[in-house]
Design an enzyme around this catalytic site. Structure first.
Site, PDB file in Angstrom:
ATOM      1  N   ASP A   4       0.128  -2.857  -4.861  1.00 27.46           N
ATOM      2  CA  ASP A   4       1.222  -1.894  -4.930  1.00 27.46           C
ATOM      3  C   ASP A   4       0.725  -0.462  -5.139  1.00 27.46           C
ATOM      4  O   ASP A   4      -0.043  -0.186  -6.063  1.00 27.46           O
ATOM      5  CB  ASP A   4       2.139  -2.288  -6.097  1.00 27.46           C
ATOM      6  CG  ASP A   4       3.568  -1.819  -5.917  1.00 27.46           C
ATOM      7  OD1 ASP A   4       3.864  -1.172  -4.907  1.00 27.46           O
ATOM      8  OD2 ASP A   4       4.389  -2.120  -6.802  1.00 27.46           O
ATOM      9  N   ASP A   5       1.160   0.455  -4.267  1.00 23.64           N
ATOM     10  CA  ASP A   5       0.868   1.886  -4.391  1.00 23.64           C
ATOM     11  C   ASP A   5      -0.618   2.219  -4.255  1.00 23.64           C
ATOM     12  O   ASP A   5      -1.051   3.302  -4.691  1.00 23.64           O
ATOM     13  CB  ASP A   5       1.372   2.435  -5.739  1.00 23.64           C
ATOM     14  CG  ASP A   5       2.885   2.603  -5.781  1.00 23.64           C
ATOM     15  OD1 ASP A   5       3.566   2.085  -4.873  1.00 23.64           O
ATOM     16  OD2 ASP A   5       3.389   3.239  -6.724  1.00 23.64           O
ATOM     17  N   CYS A  37       8.216   1.375  -1.525  1.00 25.79           N
ATOM     18  CA  CYS A  37       7.931  -0.061  -1.589  1.00 25.79           C
ATOM     19  C   CYS A  37       8.953  -0.925  -0.853  1.00 25.79           C
ATOM     20  O   CYS A  37       8.592  -1.741  -0.002  1.00 25.79           O
ATOM     21  CB  CYS A  37       7.877  -0.521  -3.048  1.00 25.79           C
ATOM     22  SG  CYS A  37       6.730   0.389  -4.091  1.00 25.79           S
ATOM     23  N   HIS A  74      10.217  -6.431  -2.708  1.00 29.18           N
ATOM     24  CA  HIS A  74      10.678  -5.543  -3.767  1.00 29.18           C
ATOM     25  C   HIS A  74      11.753  -6.258  -4.584  1.00 29.18           C
ATOM     26  O   HIS A  74      12.558  -7.018  -4.043  1.00 29.18           O
ATOM     27  CB  HIS A  74      11.252  -4.256  -3.175  1.00 29.18           C
ATOM     28  CG  HIS A  74      11.509  -3.188  -4.189  1.00 29.18           C
ATOM     29  ND1 HIS A  74      10.496  -2.510  -4.830  1.00 29.18           N
ATOM     30  CD2 HIS A  74      12.661  -2.699  -4.703  1.00 29.18           C
ATOM     31  CE1 HIS A  74      11.011  -1.642  -5.671  1.00 29.18           C
ATOM     32  NE2 HIS A  74      12.329  -1.733  -5.626  1.00 29.18           N
ATOM     33  N   ASP A  91       1.003  -1.040   0.281  1.00 31.22           N
ATOM     34  CA  ASP A  91       2.294  -0.930   0.972  1.00 31.22           C
ATOM     35  C   ASP A  91       2.613   0.470   1.469  1.00 31.22           C
ATOM     36  O   ASP A  91       3.494   0.648   2.312  1.00 31.22           O
ATOM     37  CB  ASP A  91       3.435  -1.472   0.097  1.00 31.22           C
ATOM     38  CG  ASP A  91       3.457  -0.906  -1.314  1.00 31.22           C
ATOM     39  OD1 ASP A  91       2.553  -0.135  -1.675  1.00 31.22           O
ATOM     40  OD2 ASP A  91       4.382  -1.268  -2.072  1.00 31.22           O
ATOM     41  N   HIS A  92       1.924   1.490   0.972  1.00 29.90           N
ATOM     42  CA  HIS A  92       2.059   2.870   1.439  1.00 29.90           C
ATOM     43  C   HIS A  92       0.993   3.687   0.735  1.00 29.90           C
ATOM     44  O   HIS A  92       0.284   3.190  -0.147  1.00 29.90           O
ATOM     45  CB  HIS A  92       3.450   3.438   1.131  1.00 29.90           C
ATOM     46  CG  HIS A  92       3.918   3.120  -0.248  1.00 29.90           C
ATOM     47  ND1 HIS A  92       3.349   3.675  -1.372  1.00 29.90           N
ATOM     48  CD2 HIS A  92       4.876   2.277  -0.695  1.00 29.90           C
ATOM     49  CE1 HIS A  92       3.933   3.192  -2.446  1.00 29.90           C
ATOM     50  NE2 HIS A  92       4.858   2.319  -2.073  1.00 29.90           N
TER      51      HIS A  92
END
Length: 529
Positions: free
Chosen positions: A43-44, A85, A141, A334-335
């Site tokens: 995540d992130d 997300c 999410h 995810d980004h």
């Protein structure tokens, strides 16, 4: 040398490390030994991974080892379908763009989308074709529902919640002591979340470690002879950056290199009325006022190192397991995430730092140690690619494009990829240019050959009109209206569930399965402030 000035070097791997497969397009699965999949979402996590090259001080020995020794490939130009997300993960797992589903924000549950609610997700497709699917950690999410918390349990044959804690006491305020802005900017919610510091518990008691230890234990099973698809969600480096002290120690504060800050970086992005479209974020102003650029950079590096350590628990067990030679490993963020670039922190927006993601894939007998690909890919492409590698039938209706052949493309053959942030805000990334258009008509154009950090907006240059016209053609022809927002207060529901779990341990298991009585939950919710 400032590491961000050398950004273009990220995309210049040695020629000898590129894998060229020509037109080869094959299933790697065989009848006697089908391929398994370990699908790890971090995540992130931006490109601050050793082998990805986003920061020279990134320390990620486990992911590095997967590439350099075990034989995974790094995709240098991988992009996300959305820069937050919820929509990014919904897109990856359904194979459908946000502009198709209307899932644009973290408040949109794909199960409430008229378009996506009945879509067959990636793990469901594998389950339908003979795989045992299992998961723990954040893959979908989370969304509040009266039956508990929708974490995508319904998409897997087996789903586990592993708990974990931080041991952090914030009752007296954030650990980082970062002052709020005068006037209260950043004081509520998001401002308090922008925190970092050491956990009060050892690594073995933290959530991501527990998730990855659970995943490692599953590799002792035989799954009744079925191949498996195991999704593992690692929550850090998502805010707050609470990780054990040893990971901060890996990055001594006095040695930390910070991204280059360009004070006028946003001045050439004008809306149709000629006014500045963007300004420095509250987080950035707080960090600038306190001169804590090194501290936040150290904290992010530490959180990435912690995530890598947890991922290593799974990778180490895989190497020693009977599945070592027939398991695909996919590691993805995810980004992206800003660390001061564009005068901001966090995710969102449509520049390279938030749209480009780490993507590392190991496919037995196909990818080789130290290999790199400069092909433009999108995480949206993972669904058809994994299905093809594993010999599953072609899934109709997906909007991603399989890159299973790993073929390197000539610049003129590269198809630009799309990233979305909210309704009618899109960015098109091609081989050389990035073009972005917002719902209010604001536009941006950057030449990555000359300006890899996207500091000169060329949208007003008359010589660029042909490029703009070409890039506009890749914008969606239809933008689905935003799907319904969650109508339950997520934080209040979490407090409600905390009360319910204390009543009887069985309620936690029921919530994990989405089997709590909605009326019972509502009654406790109404009593909870």
């Amino acid at each position: 040398m400032n590491f961000l000035n050398a950004f273009s070097n990220r995309l210049k791997p040695l020629a000898g490390t590129l894998l060229l497969f020509g037109g080869l397009c094959i299933s790697m699965a065989s009848a006697d030994k089908p391929l398994n999949v370990i699908f790890i979402a971090v995540d992130d996590m931006n490109d601050w991974v050793g082998v990805v090259g986003g920061h020279p001080q990134a320390k990620t020995p486990n992911m590095d080892r997967l590439v350099e020794l075990t034989g995974a490939m790094v995709f240098n130009r991988a992009y996300c379908p959305a820069t937050v997300c919820g929509p990014s993960r919904s897109s990856i797992l359904t194979g459908l763009r946000p502009s198709t589903t209307g899932v644009y924000g973290n408040g949109n549950n794909l199960k409430a989308s008229p378009v996506a609610k009945d879509a067959t997700t990636l793990p469901q497709y594998f389950s339908e074709h003979g795989y045992h699917t299992l998961s723990s950690g954040k893959i979908f999410h989370k969304h509040p529902v009266w039956e508990g918390m929708d974490e995508g349990q319904w998409a897997f044959d087996e789903w586990a919640s592993n708990g974990g804690k931080t041991g952090v006491d914030t009752s007296k305020g954030p650990l980082n002591k970062l002052p709020m802005l005068k006037g209260g900017g950043g004081r509520k919610g998001r401002g308090l979340e922008f925190d970092w510091g050491p956990t009060g518990v050892p690594v073995e008691e933290t959530g991501d470690y527990k998730t990855c230890a659970w995943a490692a234990e599953q590799l002792d099973r035989d799954f009744d002879g079925k191949p498996f698809f195991m999704a593992v969600g690692v929550s850090k480096p998502h805010l707050p950056f609470y990780v054990p002290q040893e990971f901060f120690n890996m990055h001594p504060l006095e040695d930390v290199q910070i991204p280059e800050i360009v004070p006028d970086d946003l001045d050439d992005i004008k809306n149709p009325k000629g006014k500045n479209k963007f300004k420095p974020s509250d987080d950035f102003q707080r960090v600038q006022n306190a001169n804590m650029f090194k501290e936040v950079t150290q904290a992010y590096l530490a959180a990435v190192s912690y995530a890598d350590y947890c991922v290593g628990v799974v990778l180490d067990k895989l190497e020693k397991s009977p599945y070592a030679d027939n398991t695909i490993v996919v590691i993805w963020g995810d980004h992206g995430w800003f660390l001061g670039e564009k005068l901001r922190y966090r995710k969102t927006h449509l520049w390279e730092e938030s749209t480009r993601v780490p993507l590392i894939i190991r496919v037995p007998e196909l990818t080789q140690p130290g290999s790199r690909s400069n092909r433009i890919v999108n995480l949206l492409d993972l669904y058809p690619t994994l299905a093809e590698w594993c010999g599953l039938p072609t899934k109709e209706g997906l909007e991603g494009v399989s890159f299973a052949d790993l073929k390197s493309l000539a610049p003129e053959d590269e198809r630009p990829t799309l990233t979305t942030m909210g309704y009618k805000n899109h960015s098109v990334r091609g081989d050389r240019y990035r073009y972005t258009r917002y719902d209010d008509g604001t536009e941006e154009l950057y030449d990555h050959l000359k300006d890899p950090m996207e500091r000169r907006n060329l949208i007003t240059d008359p010589e660029m009109k042909p490029v703009v016209k070409q890039m506009r053609a890749y914008l969606p022809k239809h933008d689905e209206p935003r799907s319904p927002d969650n109508d339950i207060d997520k934080k209040r529901l979490r407090r409600t569930l905390g009360k319910i779990f204390k009543m009887d341990p069985k309620y936690r298991d029921m919530a994990n399965r989405g089997e709590l009585d909605p009326e019972f939950v509502k009654s406790i919710f109404n009593e909870t402030k």
